[in-house]
Each structure stands twice: as C-alpha cells, then as structure tokens.
Design a protein around this motif. Sequence first.
Motif: not given
Length: 304
Positions: A109-114, A134-136, A143-145, A179-182
């Motif tokens: 869940x923290x994979x994109x924090x860095x 991945x997004x969920x 998600x935005x990162x 919205x996020x899938x799009x």
Amino acid sequence: MAGKLLSIGECMVELMQAEGDLLRKSFAGDSFNTAYYARMFLPPDWSVDYFSAVGTDTVSEEMLDFIAKTGVGTDYIRRIENRSPGLYMIHLKDGERSFSYWRSQSAAKLLADDAGHLRSAVEASDVIIFSGITLAILAPSSVETLLSELRRAKAVGKLVVFDPNIRPRLWDDKTYMRTTISAGARASSMVMPSFDDETTHFGDTDIAATIGRYRELGVENIIVKDGAKGVTLRFGEGPDAFIASVPVDTIIDTTSAGDSFNGAFLARYVQDGNGKAAAAFAARIAAAVIGHHGALVPVENLNS
C-alpha cells in the motif's frame, strides 16, 4: 532488441486448497503474475523487474527469494518496517474462483510513497504495466504520484500498459473507482480491459462501447478480453481485429487467466509489434494456464 519491463503492484501470500483440509502456500498477485509470464516468454536480453514493497519479516524474505527464483528482478522492491505482505485464499467451485483477503497491513500500500525511487524505476524501463488493483490499494495522494510518473513516461514514448482489473471490494466509493480507473487509462498508451468488468461497472453495452470510451480517454491501443468469446484489438486508427479464444476441454482454475494473457501478449508484442500474433499466442497460453491449479504454472506444464 534488448529492453526492460517493469510491473508495478502487490504480490501477496496465496493460500490454495490442497488435499483434505490442507492449504498450500505460494506467492501471487495480478501484477506479479503478469511479470512471471512475461519473464517466461521474453528473450534473455530483456529484463523483467517488479516494483512493490514488502516488510522485513520472515514471510517477506521468503517472498523476495521466491520472486528472484522466477527470474523477476527485486531491486525495486522497498523494505518497510512494521509492515508485511497481504494474504489471500482461493476458493474454487467448478473451476471458477472467489477470494478472501487479509491485507490491512500490506506494505505494498506504500509502494509509491518514495517518489524518487518510483521515478528512477520508471525512467530505467521501456515498458511499464500496472493495474486497477495497484491503484485500488493506494491512498489518493499515492495514486496521483504514480499516475504523474506514468504520464511522464507516456509523454516520452514509453509503452505504459494498464489492465483495469476492477475489483469493487477494494474500493470504498464506486464513483472514485470509476474516476480513478479512467485516470489510469489516460496515463496509458495501451489498455487491456476485461469486457465483463467494463459492462458491469461502466455500463458498456458492447465491446465497441468499451473501445470507444477508452479511445476518448486518449488510449492508442486497446485489447478487450472477453473470456471464452475471444479478444478484440483496436490499434491506432486501424480496424478492429478479432482473435478467437482457444477451446479448453476441462477448466481447472481460472486464476491468472487474464494475467497470463497480459504477460504472454507483452512478451511477444514488444519483440515485433504484431498485436494480432501476440494476442493469438497469449490466448493459447491463457487456455493452458486455466487447465492447471494456481496462478503461476511452470513452463513445462504449459508445453505439455
């Protein structure tokens, strides 16, 4: 031509029913399954790496060892204290599967924090694949990162591949999910949706509607998977192409059918750019995979 493929997401501990009341432990997850099959069919001059996060516990160590033994690189997998891998159990009935999940403390869940680590991995890669799962599992800021880096990758010509792989139980809000899938699709140059997901969650009445919606989101290449009914491709401004599925006498386990298709498709597509040939090859692999138990089928079983 040599290249680098990066798959981004969550690998989990997999528990599957064995004989009697026993359970068999393995490791799997949609994005890792895709990496596994891509590695299986890519030539040696291509590298396949996995981008994720795990804990520092024993199970995390076992997972890293397992991933490395499949030939998938682990250099981009971060280690996070006080976290551990998620876990899921497969329930099978007549070849169809359902799942129970335990992932509240999943390090992934923290994979994109860095953000710097993420940018380095994406910039070093030629092909990047991620999924709706991945997004969920990510917080909205993460998600935005992630999508910001993928938009940059798409802009400079990298192949960014997205499988929406919609799992509604992972999303608290269905509007946010859509919205996020799009948004994930907008960041991608290739999308590989499953039609049953698209009609259920976006209301698409036919495959043409799915293709049209993703084209409006700026996706150039679209591969719509429709189970036993086959696969429809729309690449660029060319006409749709249909690839029939491969008949299967006995379905044992549909786990990883779509993931194996994705990995096999990309392994062939990146070598010559022939989408129809890649889809036909991937359909054969997916048909072989669902004739065996588990998400990760050894190559010798697929050739038997």
